[in-house]
Design a protein around this motif. Structure first.
Motif, mmCIF file in Angstrom:
data_model
loop_
_atom_site.group_PDB
_atom_site.id
_atom_site.type_symbol
_atom_site.label_atom_id
_atom_site.label_comp_id
_atom_site.label_asym_id
_atom_site.label_seq_id
_atom_site.Cartn_x
_atom_site.Cartn_y
_atom_site.Cartn_z
ATOM 1 N N ALA A 1 -10.088 9.516 14.200
ATOM 2 C CA ALA A 1 -9.428 10.538 15.016
ATOM 3 C C ALA A 1 -8.168 11.105 14.375
ATOM 4 N N ALA A 2 -7.697 10.500 13.296
ATOM 5 C CA ALA A 2 -6.389 10.820 12.738
ATOM 6 C C ALA A 2 -6.449 11.862 11.621
ATOM 7 N N ASP A 3 -5.283 12.470 11.382
ATOM 8 C CA ASP A 3 -5.092 13.336 10.219
ATOM 9 C C ASP A 3 -4.517 12.550 9.052
ATOM 10 N N ALA A 4 -3.782 11.489 9.349
ATOM 11 C CA ALA A 4 -3.158 10.641 8.336
ATOM 12 C C ALA A 4 -3.084 9.223 8.885
ATOM 13 N N VAL A 5 -2.933 8.260 7.982
ATOM 14 C CA VAL A 5 -2.966 6.847 8.366
ATOM 15 C C VAL A 5 -1.757 6.127 7.784
ATOM 16 N N VAL A 6 -1.124 5.314 8.612
ATOM 17 C CA VAL A 6 -0.077 4.393 8.172
ATOM 18 C C VAL A 6 -0.548 2.992 8.539
ATOM 19 N N ALA A 7 -0.495 2.070 7.578
ATOM 20 C CA ALA A 7 -1.026 0.732 7.839
ATOM 21 C C ALA A 7 -0.114 -0.337 7.274
ATOM 22 N N THR A 8 -0.102 -1.460 7.945
ATOM 23 C CA THR A 8 0.657 -2.616 7.495
ATOM 24 C C THR A 8 -0.028 -3.318 6.324
ATOM 25 N N GLY A 9 0.779 -3.923 5.468
ATOM 26 C CA GLY A 9 0.234 -4.750 4.398
ATOM 27 C C GLY A 9 -0.476 -5.982 4.923
ATOM 28 N N MET A 10 -0.293 -6.289 6.211
ATOM 29 C CA MET A 10 -0.966 -7.446 6.798
ATOM 30 C C MET A 10 -2.481 -7.283 6.803
ATOM 31 N N THR A 11 -2.966 -6.044 6.581
ATOM 32 C CA THR A 11 -4.405 -5.864 6.432
ATOM 33 C C THR A 11 -4.941 -6.619 5.214
ATOM 34 N N LEU A 12 -4.071 -6.915 4.258
ATOM 35 C CA LEU A 12 -4.479 -7.732 3.111
ATOM 36 C C LEU A 12 -4.747 -9.174 3.526
ATOM 37 N N SER A 13 -3.987 -9.649 4.502
ATOM 38 C CA SER A 13 -4.081 -11.059 4.874
ATOM 39 C C SER A 13 -5.265 -11.356 5.771
ATOM 40 N N ASN A 14 -5.771 -10.345 6.477
ATOM 41 C CA ASN A 14 -6.909 -10.601 7.372
ATOM 42 C C ASN A 14 -8.226 -10.068 6.821
ATOM 43 N N GLY A 15 -8.192 -9.573 5.575
ATOM 44 C CA GLY A 15 -9.421 -9.151 4.922
ATOM 45 C C GLY A 15 -9.894 -7.759 5.276
ATOM 46 N N SER A 16 -9.094 -6.985 6.023
ATOM 47 C CA SER A 16 -9.533 -5.655 6.452
ATOM 48 C C SER A 16 -9.050 -4.535 5.532
ATOM 49 N N PHE A 17 -8.289 -4.874 4.502
ATOM 50 C CA PHE A 17 -7.716 -3.844 3.631
ATOM 51 C C PHE A 17 -8.795 -3.021 2.936
ATOM 52 N N ASP A 18 -9.846 -3.674 2.444
ATOM 53 C CA ASP A 18 -10.907 -2.944 1.747
ATOM 54 C C ASP A 18 -11.601 -1.949 2.670
ATOM 55 N N VAL A 19 -11.815 -2.345 3.930
ATOM 56 C CA VAL A 19 -12.438 -1.444 4.912
ATOM 57 C C VAL A 19 -11.521 -0.254 5.176
ATOM 58 N N LEU A 20 -10.242 -0.527 5.357
ATOM 59 C CA LEU A 20 -9.242 0.516 5.567
ATOM 60 C C LEU A 20 -9.240 1.500 4.402
ATOM 61 N N LEU A 21 -9.194 0.963 3.193
ATOM 62 C CA LEU A 21 -9.130 1.796 1.997
ATOM 63 C C LEU A 21 -10.388 2.658 1.863
ATOM 64 N N ARG A 22 -11.539 2.047 2.072
ATOM 65 C CA ARG A 22 -12.796 2.779 1.944
ATOM 66 C C ARG A 22 -12.889 3.894 2.988
ATOM 67 N N SER A 23 -12.472 3.610 4.218
ATOM 68 C CA SER A 23 -12.530 4.623 5.273
ATOM 69 C C SER A 23 -11.651 5.822 4.940
ATOM 70 N N CYS A 24 -10.446 5.569 4.430
ATOM 71 C CA CYS A 24 -9.539 6.670 4.103
ATOM 72 C C CYS A 24 -10.027 7.451 2.889
ATOM 73 N N ARG A 25 -10.595 6.752 1.911
ATOM 74 C CA ARG A 25 -11.157 7.450 0.755
ATOM 75 C C ARG A 25 -12.304 8.366 1.173
ATOM 76 N N GLU A 26 -13.233 7.827 1.959
ATOM 77 C CA GLU A 26 -14.423 8.581 2.347
ATOM 78 C C GLU A 26 -14.065 9.817 3.157
ATOM 79 N N GLN A 27 -12.998 9.714 3.953
ATOM 80 C CA GLN A 27 -12.596 10.837 4.800
ATOM 81 C C GLN A 27 -11.468 11.665 4.194
ATOM 82 N N ALA A 28 -11.067 11.287 2.962
ATOM 83 C CA ALA A 28 -10.006 12.018 2.253
ATOM 84 C C ALA A 28 -8.741 12.144 3.095
#
Length: 265
Positions: A189-216
């Motif tokens: 739903a967003a135009d831009a994304v801000v995310a915590t580095g804590m996504t690295l600790s719970n294993g969701s960082f790769d999903v976050l990164l892939r989603s933002c890449r795919e949607q530019a």
């Protein structure tokens, strides 16, 4: 690139992580409730000191026993990175390696931002204003916020943005915004994304990164956890970074620094 691929690259590269020893290992737990707030933040961190830098990673309650410290000091970073230690410990080791090779305070690409001396709320507002300053927020811009920090919610809205918060541990922001649990919902739903580095600790960082890449969609990371790890993804999905190496701002009332990075790619 994924976090696993970055780790493999580090293990195969030079200087070797086998040449870096963990001098000290720390297990930290602290809580914070800012004046007037009704939310208590409960934070846990694992820290690994290597030379002049600290690798840092947050973790959830019960995920890591303090006794790990006794067995980790003296190990090499290569040993930690190739072990079956909990993910937060391995992220802290990866962070320590990347920060030792290129400390934030010597990076030619970093903009140092000095947070003022003051009370916790003064310093938190200054930190989150610095994070929000990484965003190109026009009136009505929808900003997904992955990992809710209430002063950062305020900093986004004060710039005219529409904050779409997401967090595993909160249901509502201090200003009354509903908090989603599925980050893909707010990213879509967003135009831009801000995310915590804590996504690295719970294993969701790769999903976050892939989603933002795919949607530019531009992705800004604010990180105490894994700040040097997040830096490695600048230009590869991460477009901006606020890196706050240990000791973090909440552990002092005196001026301290964070480091902002931007990329046009």
């Amino acid at each position: 690139m994924t976090v696993a691929e970055l780790t493999a690259s580090v293990l195969a590269g030079r200087p070797s992580p086998a040449d870096f020893d963990v001098t000290s290992a720390f297990w930290l737990h602290h809580t914070t409730r800012l004046p007037g707030a009704d939310v208590t933040y409960r934070n846990y961190y694992v820290l690994l000191r290597v030379g002049e830098v600290f690798g840092a990673c947050s973790f959830e309650a019960g995920e890591l026993d303090p006794a790990y410290c006794a067995d980790t000091s003296g190990r090499t970073l290569a040993d930690v990175l190739t072990s079956d230690d909990p993910l937060p410990v391995r992220i802290a080791a990866l962070d320590a390696y990347l920060a030792a090779v290129q400390p934030h305070h010597t990076s030619p690409y970093a903009e140092e931002v000095v947070l003022p001396a003051g009370t916790p709320d003064v310093r938190a507002k200054a930190r989150d204003a610095a994070v929000a300053g990484l965003l190109d927020v026009a009136e009505g811009t929808k900003v997904a916020l992955i990992g809710v920090v209430n002063p950062l919610v305020d900093a986004i809205t004060e710039r005219g943005g529409v904050c779409l918060p997401c967090d595993f541990n909160l249901r509502e922001t201090a200003s009354g915004l509903p908090v989603a649990r599925d980050m893909r919902e707010v990213i879509d739903a967003a135009d831009a994304v801000v995310a915590t580095g804590m996504t690295l600790s719970n294993g969701s960082f790769d999903v976050l990164l892939r989603s933002c890449r795919e949607q530019a969609k531009p992705l800004a990371i604010y990180a105490q956890t894994g700040s040097a790890v997040a830096r490695a993804f600048l230009g590869a999905g991460v477009t901006a970074l606020s890196a706050e190496p240990f000791p973090f701002s909440q552990f002092s009332s005196r001026p301290s620094s964070l480091y902002r990075y931007r990329t046009d790619t």
